[in-house]
Scaffold this motif. Structure first.
Motif, PDB file in Angstrom:
ATOM      1  N   GLN A   1      35.929 -39.405 -14.323  1.00 31.84           N
ATOM      2  CA  GLN A   1      36.507 -38.518 -15.316  1.00 31.84           C
ATOM      3  C   GLN A   1      37.318 -37.393 -14.692  1.00 31.84           C
ATOM      4  O   GLN A   1      37.977 -36.650 -15.387  1.00 31.84           O
TER       5      GLN A   1
ATOM      6  N   SER B   1      31.639 -43.377 -15.390  1.00 34.17           N
ATOM      7  CA  SER B   1      33.101 -43.524 -15.387  1.00 34.17           C
ATOM      8  C   SER B   1      33.736 -42.339 -14.688  1.00 34.17           C
ATOM      9  O   SER B   1      33.247 -41.206 -14.782  1.00 34.17           O
TER      10      SER B   1
ATOM     11  N   TYR C   1      43.880 -39.476 -16.670  1.00 39.38           N
ATOM     12  CA  TYR C   1      44.986 -40.200 -17.298  1.00 39.38           C
ATOM     13  C   TYR C   1      46.336 -39.565 -16.960  1.00 39.38           C
ATOM     14  O   TYR C   1      47.322 -40.260 -16.699  1.00 39.38           O
TER      15      TYR C   1
ATOM     16  N   ARG D   1      38.669 -37.849 -20.086  1.00 37.02           N
ATOM     17  CA  ARG D   1      39.508 -38.500 -19.084  1.00 37.02           C
ATOM     18  C   ARG D   1      40.937 -37.972 -19.082  1.00 37.02           C
ATOM     19  O   ARG D   1      41.843 -38.595 -18.512  1.00 37.02           O
TER      20      ARG D   1
END
Length: 394
Positions: free
Chosen positions: A8, A6, A96, A92
């Protein structure tokens, strides 16, 4: 087999972008300001961003410091609670926050600037914006600035904007400065020579008559004095060297021919501490002191194989920094942005490293005009192969 990781990370804020925005703010009819986002990451809820990105939220449980725990938790061993907001340290968190900012910036008309991460342009209002985590730097049409800060403030919680002078961005402070007339004249000569590819003789006068009666260039300086002093203090602390040993020298580098052959193979005294000293100086060189970059880069390549030669080079660098610690990088803008150009000055040494005969490439990018000179970025990079002539090295 393959693994899917993912995303990050978050994008990088460019030093060059910030410097260009600083320059733009000094042009006629333009202005610039900085503002901080209050609480930064915590303005975002994890659930909202997971929904925004089409992801399934994975619950994150955290513990709280004792003084932050509610009374109802008394008697519970190692209590934890569900994390609701985007907290620094979350895998994250940076991503974000970046997506949260972009969502609101794009909604009010900003577009991503080509070639620069974390830099945005609002073409209708004539504004550029650089975002570095919770630091927002915006410049452009003076009449548009207060309107856009108000628009952004309605979507994100921002502190009141402040002038760039006296503020710190990317760890570098800005101070007011007045460039010396001889310096402006010299750079004007350089601009016209580079612009026309003409060689001017020593008796040629700078072509400043075309801007006679123009307002005085708006000067400012990037102040890294605090970082320089911290670098010197760290060296003195970790090396045990007395400050009196930092004698005045003219250059930050030592002639390698003054070193003994054994200096390049014997482990240096500062082998265990070198990285903590050199990397502190590296940011100074990258942000506001290009005169240090070659010496710092040369030392940075040695931190895993530190020698007596590196000890001596580092001492020479610290001597130079001690006696130039009050130096600042002065910039000035005295032309419309349409009269300015970006110039790249490039050169290379030839077989400058006596240990492997490799050359070093150097580059210096400036925004320049008849009465404008703003260094934007610079590099100093050792070449990966041996060149057999100076023209090949360049």
């Amino acid at each position: 087999f393959h693994a899917v990781f993912s995303e990050q990370g978050t994008s990088a804020s460019h030093m060059a972008a910030a410097k260009l925005i600083d320059a733009l703010s000094r042009c006629d009819g333009m202005d610039g300001q900085d503002a901080d986002a209050v609480g930064a990451y915590t303005q975002v809820t994890l659930q909202d961003m997971a929904n925004e990105m089409g992801e399934e939220l994975v619950d994150t449980w955290i513990s709280l410091p004792k003084h932050k725990q509610p009374a109802s938790w008394a008697g519970i061993e190692n209590p934890v609670c569900l994390l609701a907001r985007n907290l620094y340290g979350h895998p994250r968190a940076g991503l974000y926050w970046e997506k949260f900012c972009e969502k609101h910036l794009f909604a009010v008309g900003f577009e991503a600037a080509d070639g620069f991460e974390c830099m945005y342009v609002h073409k209708e209002m004539g504004l550029f914006l650089s975002v570095y985590v919770d630091d927002f730097k915006m410049a452009g049409r003076a009449s548009s600035l207060p309107k856009m800060w108000k628009i952004l403030g309605a979507r994100m919680e921002l502190d009141p904007p402040t002038p760039m002078i006296g503020n710190t961005y990317l760890g570098c402070g800005q101070v007011a400065a007045s460039p010396e007339p001889r310096m402006v004249a010299a750079r004007s000569t350089l601009f016209h020579a580079a612009n026309t590819s003409a060689k001017l003789g020593p008796d040629d006068q700078p072509k400043v008559k075309a801007v006679a009666g123009a307002t005085k260039p708006r000067g400012y300086a990037y102040d890294m004095q605090g970082h320089v002093k911290q670098s010197i203090d760290r060296y003195l602390e970790l090396s045990g060297t007395p400050r009196a040993s930092l004698t005045k020298v003219c250059t930050p580098c030592i002639d390698d021919h003054m070193l003994q052959d054994s200096d390049f193979i014997t482990e240096g005294v500062l082998a265990l501490e070198a990285a903590r000293i050199v990397l502190k100086s590296l940011y100074v060189a990258r942000m506001g002191r290009p005169d240090l970059l070659w010496s710092v880069n040369s030392l940075a390549r040695c931190v895993t194989k530190w020698t007596v030669a590196a000890d001596k080079r580092l001492h020479r660098l610290m001597c130079y920094m001690e006696h130039t610690k009050d130096w600042v990088q002065t910039c000035w803008v005295g032309d419309p942005i349409t009269d300015c150009m970006l110039f790249l000055f490039a050169d290379a040494s030839f077989a400058g490293d006596i240990t492997d005969a490799k050359s070093t490439t150097g580059g210096y990018v400036v925004l320049a005009g008849p009465r404008t000179f703003v260094p934007v970025g610079w590099i100093c990079k050792k070449q990966t192969s041996v060149s057999h002539s100076s023209s090949e090295a360049e």
